[in-house]
Design an enzyme around this catalytic site. Structure first.
Site: not given
Ligand code: NAP
Length: 279
Positions: A49, A93, A116
């Site tokens: 990322k 995460q 997300d």
């Protein structure tokens, strides 16, 4: 023989477009990535990322916290990032180490920064067909279909898996695209019979070799979301690639299919957040 859907090439194209649009904004988009603990797979994802952010000209800031981090400290960090003007997206995460309440942490993220697309607000917006962000993995699949002129309208779409991250939002996006959608899971009695009906088959189970050629209709589009490891430790999907490719019309490889598109969609969502934020 099926046409291979090249997720890597399409992801590069999406990221290039994102980079161009980001360069026109008054301020560079910013993505904050929180990683808790030392899960090696999570570390790999976070590193990629960061690399994607560099490619797109974004500012990325990483917060690596020890596995012993307390819930209140993690929530306090999310709270701080919610207020930071220079951070447009916040990504935690997953999975979080045991003892931390994943749901509470995701709920704490400002929905406007939830790149997300995991916050219930964004899931709700998606459900009613007015998404602020595209869920990254299913959104990436839809981009692939679009790129290869595969229109789900009127098609029988079968999604294997019903997780909140992949299966459910995938089914919703196909439904919004006017597909007739069936969702299968571990309690589906005859998986082969359901798969055999599919014009578009999306597998997000996580079981190597689950999908064989005899389960797939001739000419079907087969999308393999899974990222499994075979006995030799090699990355692979749910689909027995060679035999299914001989029968399908389109197929995604693993690696080089859905994975790179998921990453590209995260960059696009961060750009969207930055645009909304700087409006
Ligand atoms: P998950 O939360 O473990 O969900 C797996 C789903 O598969 C569950 O709904 C489960 O049913 C269902 N299932 C299990 N065994 C089955 C069977 N024999 N027949 C039919 N359905 C079955 O996993 P996930 O997070 O959705 O991820 C799925 C796969 O996609 C994994 O391989 C993951 O690594 C991969 N993934 C890839 C990307 C990417 O970017 N390419 C992103 C995310 C995930 P129940 O609900 O009944 O348990």
């Amino acid at each position: 023989m099926a046409t291979v859907i090249d997720g890597k090439a399409l992801a590069a194209k999406v990221k290039e477009q994102v980079r161009r649009e980001a360069a026109e904004l008054p301020r560079r988009p910013g993505l904050a990535v929180i990683i808790v603990g030392d899960d090696p797979a999570s570390r790999v994802y976070v590193n990629s990322k960061r690399k994607d952010c560099e490619e797109c000209g974004f500012v990325s800031e990483e917060f690596a916290l020890p596995a012993s981090t307390k819930q209140e400290d993690l929530l306090a960090l999310v709270g701080e990032l919610n207020c930071r003007e220079d951070m447009d997206g916040i990504l935690v995460q997953l999975p979080l180490p045991r003892g931390l309440d994943e749901r509470a942490v995701l709920l704490a993220i400002n929905p406007a920064k939830d790149v997300d697309c995991f916050h219930p607000y964004n899931v709700g917006q998606l459900t009613i067909g007015e998404p602020v962000f595209q869920p990254c993995t299913p959104g990436g699949v839809m981009e692939m279909l679009k790129e290869y002129h595969i229109d789900p309208a009127g098609k029988k779409c079968v999604v294997l898996g019903r997780s909140n991250i992949v299966g459910k939002p995938m089914a919703l996006l196909l439904l919004h695209a006017h597909g007739t959608v069936t969702i299968c899971h571990s309690r589906t009695p005859d998986l082969a019979a359901e798969c055999a009906e599919a014009d578009i088959l999306v597998s997000a189970v996580g079981k190597t070799g689950l999908i064989t050629a005899d389960m797939v209709k001739k000419g079907a589009v087969v999308i393999d979301v899974a990222m499994n490891r075979d006995d030799a430790g090699k990355l692979c999907g749910d689909v027995r690639y060679d035999e299914v490719a001989a029968k399908a019309s389109y197929i995604t490889p693993v690696p080089g299919g859905v994975g790179p598109m998921t990453r590209a969609m995260l960059m696009r969502n961060t750009l969207t957040a930055a645009k909304n934020h700087q409006r």
